[in-house]
Design an enzyme around this catalytic site. Structure first.
Site, PDB file in Angstrom:
ATOM      1  N   GLY A  22       0.823  -1.211   0.000  1.00 34.25           N
ATOM      2  CA  GLY A  22       0.000   0.000   0.000  1.00 34.25           C
ATOM      3  C   GLY A  22       0.851   1.252   0.000  1.00 34.25           C
ATOM      4  CE1 TYR A 160     -10.965  -0.100   6.429  1.00 33.62           C
ATOM      5  CE2 TYR A 160     -11.685   0.558   8.627  1.00 33.62           C
ATOM      6  CZ  TYR A 160     -10.729   0.567   7.620  1.00 33.62           C
ATOM      7  OH  TYR A 160      -9.539   1.223   7.828  1.00 33.62           O
TER       8      TYR A 160
HETATM    9  P1  NAD Z   1      -5.164   5.107   0.865  1.00 31.22           P
HETATM   10  O1  NAD Z   1      -6.310   4.717   0.028  1.00 31.22           O
HETATM   11  O2  NAD Z   1      -4.593   6.466   0.749  1.00 31.22           O
HETATM   12  O3  NAD Z   1      -3.961   4.074   0.684  1.00 31.22           O
HETATM   13  C1  NAD Z   1      -4.167   2.703   0.510  1.00 31.22           C
HETATM   14  C2  NAD Z   1      -3.107   2.164  -0.432  1.00 31.22           C
HETATM   15  O4  NAD Z   1      -3.293   0.742  -0.553  1.00 31.22           O
HETATM   16  C3  NAD Z   1      -3.237   2.763  -1.821  1.00 31.22           C
HETATM   17  O5  NAD Z   1      -1.962   3.123  -2.326  1.00 31.22           O
HETATM   18  C4  NAD Z   1      -3.855   1.642  -2.612  1.00 31.22           C
HETATM   19  O6  NAD Z   1      -3.528   1.646  -3.988  1.00 31.22           O
HETATM   20  C5  NAD Z   1      -3.281   0.424  -1.919  1.00 31.22           C
HETATM   21  N1  NAD Z   1      -4.082  -0.774  -2.167  1.00 31.22           N
HETATM   22  C6  NAD Z   1      -5.433  -0.875  -2.133  1.00 31.22           C
HETATM   23  N2  NAD Z   1      -5.814  -2.116  -2.463  1.00 31.22           N
HETATM   24  C7  NAD Z   1      -4.682  -2.819  -2.713  1.00 31.22           C
HETATM   25  C8  NAD Z   1      -4.434  -4.149  -3.115  1.00 31.22           C
HETATM   26  N3  NAD Z   1      -5.426  -5.006  -3.336  1.00 31.22           N
HETATM   27  N4  NAD Z   1      -3.153  -4.546  -3.277  1.00 31.22           N
HETATM   28  C9  NAD Z   1      -2.145  -3.677  -3.079  1.00 31.22           C
HETATM   29  N5  NAD Z   1      -2.323  -2.395  -2.710  1.00 31.22           N
HETATM   30  C10 NAD Z   1      -3.571  -1.968  -2.526  1.00 31.22           C
HETATM   31  O7  NAD Z   1      -5.664   4.874   2.340  1.00 31.22           O
HETATM   32  P2  NAD Z   1      -4.920   4.993   3.741  1.00 31.22           P
HETATM   33  O8  NAD Z   1      -5.830   5.735   4.620  1.00 31.22           O
HETATM   34  O9  NAD Z   1      -3.515   5.408   3.618  1.00 31.22           O
HETATM   35  O10 NAD Z   1      -4.995   3.477   4.197  1.00 31.22           O
HETATM   36  C11 NAD Z   1      -3.887   2.692   4.474  1.00 31.22           C
HETATM   37  C12 NAD Z   1      -4.266   1.667   5.513  1.00 31.22           C
HETATM   38  O11 NAD Z   1      -4.533   2.325   6.743  1.00 31.22           O
HETATM   39  C13 NAD Z   1      -5.526   0.859   5.183  1.00 31.22           C
HETATM   40  O12 NAD Z   1      -5.305  -0.494   5.556  1.00 31.22           O
HETATM   41  C14 NAD Z   1      -6.571   1.486   6.068  1.00 31.22           C
HETATM   42  O13 NAD Z   1      -7.582   0.551   6.375  1.00 31.22           O
HETATM   43  C15 NAD Z   1      -5.746   1.840   7.272  1.00 31.22           C
HETATM   44  N6  NAD Z   1      -6.302   2.861   8.141  1.00 31.22           N
HETATM   45  C16 NAD Z   1      -6.688   4.064   7.636  1.00 31.22           C
HETATM   46  C17 NAD Z   1      -7.242   5.012   8.488  1.00 31.22           C
HETATM   47  C18 NAD Z   1      -7.719   6.324   7.958  1.00 31.22           C
HETATM   48  O14 NAD Z   1      -8.459   7.007   8.675  1.00 31.22           O
HETATM   49  N7  NAD Z   1      -7.315   6.735   6.769  1.00 31.22           N
HETATM   50  C19 NAD Z   1      -7.365   4.759   9.864  1.00 31.22           C
HETATM   51  C20 NAD Z   1      -6.935   3.523  10.347  1.00 31.22           C
HETATM   52  C21 NAD Z   1      -6.410   2.585   9.478  1.00 31.22           C
HETATM   53 MG    MG Z   2      -1.530   4.060   2.147  1.00 32.34          MG
END
Ligand code: NAD
Ligand code: MG
Length: 271
Positions: A22, A160
């Site tokens: 990611g 989720y």
């Molecule tokens: P984001 O959408 O900015 O980043 C997610 C990244 O994962 C992207 O680059 C996307 O292309 C990649 N991705 C998605 N599906 C994929 C797959 N099948 N294979 C490989 N890569 C894949 O979102 P984010 O907020 O940076 O999220 C990152 C992680 O943090 C996630 O697991 C999310 O659940 C978790 N998270 C986010 C938050 C929030 O509030 N944003 C809070 C807690 C946890």
């Molecule tokens: Mg990310």
């Protein structure tokens, strides 16, 4: 004013090789960037998307370090295994894995399970294979991305939330010291609170109960969202912690270790 809890030494990761899933955007990209700033020798980014502009910048900022980009879906078990094999061959060793890849779309149950929970399982098991002392690796650490909603259920996002709760259970199992003694790999789970990223784009279109959408708007509005920079800095801080199997909330620029109390009174001590 530096907060000692989240200030990682400039060269704390000197010569270490890392894998970040990611890593093309959001929190993952910031983790990859900060690992390079902290001296990591080689960083591999596994992501289903490209982000050429950012990857060019990363490489330009760190000309003497390696940045390897692999376009791969973490839900693809065989593909993830092949990716690790390629990284191991190119890097020589892998010391750190940060599994960040994840999606929010409660309307697509299958995909959410396969990416969020399946992806973490695929990447963690491959990491075991390619980092374990049992297989000629050096051991190291794997950090898996959950969320505060994996600990405290949030009624508007049950699918989720279920994947995020599953990630905690899976990672705590692998974080058992019986595995560590053989593999030399520590496992930790991180549970950030709301963070400013693309995950909130068109959020209310991806929830399963339309009757909760008004409430969802209000909740999203009220949430104080932290920056990806602060969350990534906390994740680097977790990478330096010794405790195996730990679960940390990430909130307000700090990591908060969570006491996961046992509930099963009849459990055998050996388990
Ligand atoms: P984001 O959408 O900015 O980043 C997610 C990244 O994962 C992207 O680059 C996307 O292309 C990649 N991705 C998605 N599906 C994929 C797959 N099948 N294979 C490989 N890569 C894949 O979102 P984010 O907020 O940076 O999220 C990152 C992680 O943090 C996630 O697991 C999310 O659940 C978790 N998270 C986010 C938050 C929030 O509030 N944003 C809070 C807690 C946890
Ligand atoms: Mg990310």
């Amino acid at each position: 004013t530096a907060d000692p809890q989240v200030t990682t030494g400039a060269m704390a990761f000197r010569g270490k090789n890392a894998v970040v899933t990611g890593g093309a955007g959001g929190i993952g990209l910031q983790v990859a960037r900060q690992l390079l700033v902290a001296g990591a020798g080689k960083v591999a980014i596994i992501d289903i998307q490209d982000n050429l502009e950012e990857f060019v910048k990363l490489r330009a900022a760190h000309p003497t370090q390696s940045v390897m980009i692999i376009k791969m879906d973490v839900a693809n078990k065989k593909g993830v295994e092949a990716t690790y094999e390629e990284i191991k061959k190119t890097f020589g060793s892998i010391d750190i894995v940060v599994n960040v890849a994840g999606i929010f779309n409660d309307k697509d149950v299958q995909r959410t399970l396969l990416v969020n929970l399946g992806g973490i399982i695929n990447s963690s098991l491959s990491a075991l294979q390619y980092m374990s002392k049992e297989h000629g690796g050096n051991g190291g650490i794997v950090v898996n991305m959950s969320s505060v909603v994996g600990l405290d259920p949030m009624f508007i996002i049950p699918v989720y939330g279920a994947t995020k709760a599953g990630i905690i259970s899976f990672t705590r199992c692998l974080g058992n010291d019986k595995f560590y003694q053989r593999s030399g790999i520590r496992f930790a789970t991180v549970c950030p609170g709301a963070t400013m990223t693309d995950m909130f784009t068109n959020f209310t279109e991806k929830i399963i109960f339309p009757e909760t959408s008004d409430e969802t708007y209000k909740i999203l509005d009220r949430l104080s969202k932290q920056s990806v920079t602060d969350v990534a800095r906390c994740i680097l801080n977790v990478l330096e912690k010794e405790k195996n199997g730990a679960v940390y909330v990430i909130e307000g620029k700090r990591i908060i270790p969570i006491d996961m109390k046992p509930h099963w009174t009849g459990k055998e001590p050996a388990l």
